[in-house]
Design a protein around this motif. Structure first.
Motif, PDB file in Angstrom:
ATOM      1  N   MET A 160       0.925  -1.258   0.060  1.00  0.00           N
ATOM      2  CA  MET A 160      -0.032  -0.007  -0.003  1.00  0.00           C
ATOM      3  C   MET A 160       0.828   1.194  -0.113  1.00  0.00           C
ATOM      4  N   GLN A 161       1.926   1.048  -0.940  1.00  0.00           N
ATOM      5  CA  GLN A 161       2.906   2.205  -0.908  1.00  0.00           C
ATOM      6  C   GLN A 161       2.418   3.485  -1.979  1.00  0.00           C
ATOM      7  N   LEU A 162       1.232   3.325  -2.654  1.00  0.00           N
ATOM      8  CA  LEU A 162       0.751   4.520  -3.461  1.00  0.00           C
ATOM      9  C   LEU A 162       0.259   5.491  -2.686  1.00  0.00           C
ATOM     10  N   PRO A 163       0.343   6.575  -3.059  1.00  0.00           N
ATOM     11  CA  PRO A 163      -0.605   7.678  -2.623  1.00  0.00           C
ATOM     12  C   PRO A 163      -1.828   7.816  -2.254  1.00  0.00           C
ATOM     13  N   GLY A 164      -2.670   6.964  -3.030  1.00  0.00           N
ATOM     14  CA  GLY A 164      -4.038   6.695  -2.999  1.00  0.00           C
ATOM     15  C   GLY A 164      -4.600   5.471  -3.965  1.00  0.00           C
ATOM     16  N   LYS A 165      -5.756   5.384  -3.970  1.00  0.00           N
ATOM     17  CA  LYS A 165      -6.320   4.214  -4.883  1.00  0.00           C
ATOM     18  C   LYS A 165      -5.923   4.253  -6.235  1.00  0.00           C
ATOM     19  N   LEU A 166      -5.545   3.381  -7.209  1.00  0.00           N
ATOM     20  CA  LEU A 166      -5.349   3.500  -8.429  1.00  0.00           C
ATOM     21  C   LEU A 166      -6.129   2.205  -9.240  1.00  0.00           C
TER      22      LEU A 166
END
Length: 360
Positions: A160-166
């Motif tokens: 869960m390293q992304l800024p938000g959902k993709l």
């Protein structure tokens, strides 16, 4: 007293979903207090009664074999009393009440080759259409590109390293039975040439009035070829939808040299922070290059990594683009601005833009 007649069954639609709910959900229906993500791919729902429902989400192919369904069923029987479900993006979720069974289930899933993840600030499973395996109007494959893209981006599924959902989606033609109109990154198969009319077979295989009526842009008109009734396609009006091919096999649209994919960005369904948004064109054309589609994979990976490095926490792709502006988006991603990026569909914003989002 006359014998009462047996009640006639009038509703022959789908069965009531309540018949398939796990007992814990039935017992706590409408009583859930909150949910939280315990680790990538693992979630717990907590009820007012103190009951806990654990969800383990794993990747799953869009097209499932019988053997794969049986493997899922065996895991569900082993760990969660037979209860599982599939999400709208084709993830498989196992519903457990015993927390001690989570890690053994994850280990069995990984042994099957199905990583666990796709929750929270991550890439969920890619929703996609049929592609060459089934669809007659496909301009590209579906499963092949999706497999290639996710092989490259798997670290963003299992963490869960992304800024938000993709959310990524693929539709193999612009009839779009995928969700590419409202996904952060969309891969859309496109035809670039109108249908080829085989006048020698058209009369035997097709019903002329139906062929003319099938075109949504009135690009087909009756014509005569070698003294026989036929049709003509006005290329400037054709939008390459293959509706005519659907009703007339003598008008094939597939073209190995001119079919390929386009990349779209910025769509979302969520009402959080900003209203839902439609995807907009980023890359007009990438040629089909099976079996691994390296150009398309590199394009998607580049978009993901540029967004991930520059977006604010919880900022979706479209929100990030709106904040920095499209000129800067093209510069940061290295995408060349082309004539296809000019939006000349003047009334699209008025006719398609509908939302319940409060903007005041």
């Amino acid at each position: 007293m006359a014998e009462e007649k047996k009640k006639r069954i009038t509703d022959i639609g789908p069965p009531n979903y309540e018949n398939f709910l796990p007992p814990i959900i039935k017992e706590n229906y409408g009583k859930w207090k909150y949910h939280e993500i315990l680790k990538p791919g693992v979630m717990v729902h907590v009820s007012e009664s103190g009951a806990n429902l654990f969800t383990v989400r794993a990747s799953s192919p869009r097209l499932l074999s019988i053997d794969k369904i049986r493997a899922y069923s065996d895991l569900a029987d082993k760990y969660c009393d037979g209860f599982l479900r599939f999400t709208s993006r084709n993830n498989v979720e196992f519903l457990l009440t015993d927390k001690s069974k989570i890690e053994p289930l994850i280990a069995d899933l990984q042994e099957l080759g199905h990583p666990v993840g796709g929750m929270g600030n991550s890439i969920s499973n890619i929703v996609h259409t049929q592609g060459w395996v089934h669809c007659h109007s496909a301009a590209t494959d579906a499963s092949g590109i999706v497999k290639s893209v996710m092989d490259e981006l798997i670290e963003y599924f299992t963490t869960m390293q992304l800024p938000g959902k993709l959310r990524i989606a693929l539709a193999c033609c612009l009839n779009m039975c995928g969700a590419v109109h409202c996904s952060d990154i969309a891969i859309l198969g496109i035809h670039r040439r109108p249908p080829k009319v085989d006048s020698s077979k058209l009369k035997q295989m097709c019903e002329m009035p139906s062929v003319v009526a099938s075109c949504p842009t009135a690009a087909i008109k009756p014509a005569t070829y070698d003294g026989k009734p036929s049709v003509e396609v006005m290329e400037e009006k054709c939008m390459f939808c293959a509706n005519c091919y659907t009703v007339c096999p003598a008008m094939p649209l597939n073209d190995p040299l001119n079919d390929g994919v386009s990349i779209w960005v910025g769509g979302k369904v969520s009402n959080a922070r900003s209203e839902p948004m439609f995807s907009k064109l980023a890359i007009p054309f990438i040629p089909n290059n099976p079996p691994r589609w390296p150009e398309a994979v590199d394009a998607v990976k580049n978009l993901v990594e540029v967004w991930a490095a520059n977006a604010r926490p919880y900022e979706r792709m479209g929100e990030w683009i709106n904040r920095i502006g499209w000129p800067r988006f093209f510069k940061m991603t290295g995408i060349e601005f082309q004539k296809e990026h000019i939006d000349d569909f003047k009334h699209a914003g008025l006719t398609f833009k509908r939302s319940t989002h409060l903007t005041y």
